[in-house]
Design an enzyme around this catalytic site. Structure first.
Site, short mmCIF file in Angstrom:
data_model
loop_
_atom_site.label_atom_id
_atom_site.label_comp_id
_atom_site.label_asym_id
_atom_site.label_seq_id
_atom_site.Cartn_x
_atom_site.Cartn_y
_atom_site.Cartn_z
N ILE A 51 -2.40 -6.81 1.16
CA ILE A 51 -0.93 -6.03 1.74
C ILE A 51 0.37 -6.04 0.86
O ILE A 51 0.47 -7.20 0.18
CB ILE A 51 -0.75 -6.68 3.05
CG1 ILE A 51 -1.83 -6.51 3.99
CG2 ILE A 51 0.52 -5.85 3.70
CD1 ILE A 51 -1.59 -7.83 5.11
N CYS A 52 0.97 -5.08 0.78
CA CYS A 52 2.23 -4.93 -0.15
C CYS A 52 3.24 -3.88 0.75
O CYS A 52 3.21 -3.62 2.14
CB CYS A 52 2.04 -4.53 -1.39
SG CYS A 52 1.63 -2.87 -1.73
N ARG A 53 4.14 -3.36 0.04
CA ARG A 53 5.14 -2.73 0.79
C ARG A 53 4.59 -1.26 1.09
O ARG A 53 4.75 -0.78 2.24
CB ARG A 53 6.48 -2.48 0.06
CG ARG A 53 7.49 -1.65 0.51
CD ARG A 53 8.86 -1.53 -0.35
NE ARG A 53 9.80 -0.76 0.09
CZ ARG A 53 10.00 0.67 -0.20
NH1 ARG A 53 9.04 1.18 -0.95
NH2 ARG A 53 10.59 1.38 0.55
N MET A 71 3.44 -2.04 4.36
CA MET A 71 4.36 -2.33 5.43
C MET A 71 4.92 -1.36 5.92
O MET A 71 5.30 -1.23 7.08
CB MET A 71 5.05 -3.54 5.01
CG MET A 71 4.13 -4.84 4.84
SD MET A 71 3.16 -5.50 6.27
CE MET A 71 4.43 -6.13 7.34
N GLY A 78 1.37 -0.07 -0.58
CA GLY A 78 -0.08 0.27 -0.90
C GLY A 78 -0.20 0.29 -2.37
O GLY A 78 -1.53 0.14 -2.69
#
Length: 103
Positions: free
Chosen positions: A65-67, A94, A69
């Site tokens: 997961i990141c901000r 996110m 993708g």
């Protein structure tokens, strides 16, 4: 290189709500995760991944997961090149996770 499997945030939410035990790693920076992260996710910043490979399970699916993708996709590609075949990218990151809460 083979395509990296993707998971939609809504599918991940459904799986978590059903009680499934899911291994998740958030690769955002400290200041980003301070604003909130998915309950149960482990935090390993993207830049630390190569030095912390031993912390990534090889026997179970791992969702990254990141901000938005992008970074998590790059981490998945890197890990795939290292021989990990169990990596999944949360598409939209996110931003999409929180956008789904407004529906």
């Amino acid at each position: 290189m083979k395509d990296i499997p993707q998971i939609d945030p809504s599918e991940l939410k459904s799986r978590l709500q059903s009680g499934e035990n899911i291994y998740m790693i958030d690769v955002r920076e400290d200041d980003e995760v301070a604003q909130g992260m998915i309950y149960g996710a482990k935090h390993i910043p993207m830049g630390d991944i190569p030095a912390r490979l031993d912390e990534i399970p090889r026997d179970t699916e791992v969702i990254f997961i990141c901000r938005s993708g992008g970074r998590s996709q790059r981490v998945c590609e890197f890990l795939s090149r290292q021989g990990l075949g169990n990596v999944v990218n949360m598409q939209g990151g996110m931003l999409e996770w929180y956008a789904g809460e407004e529906e």
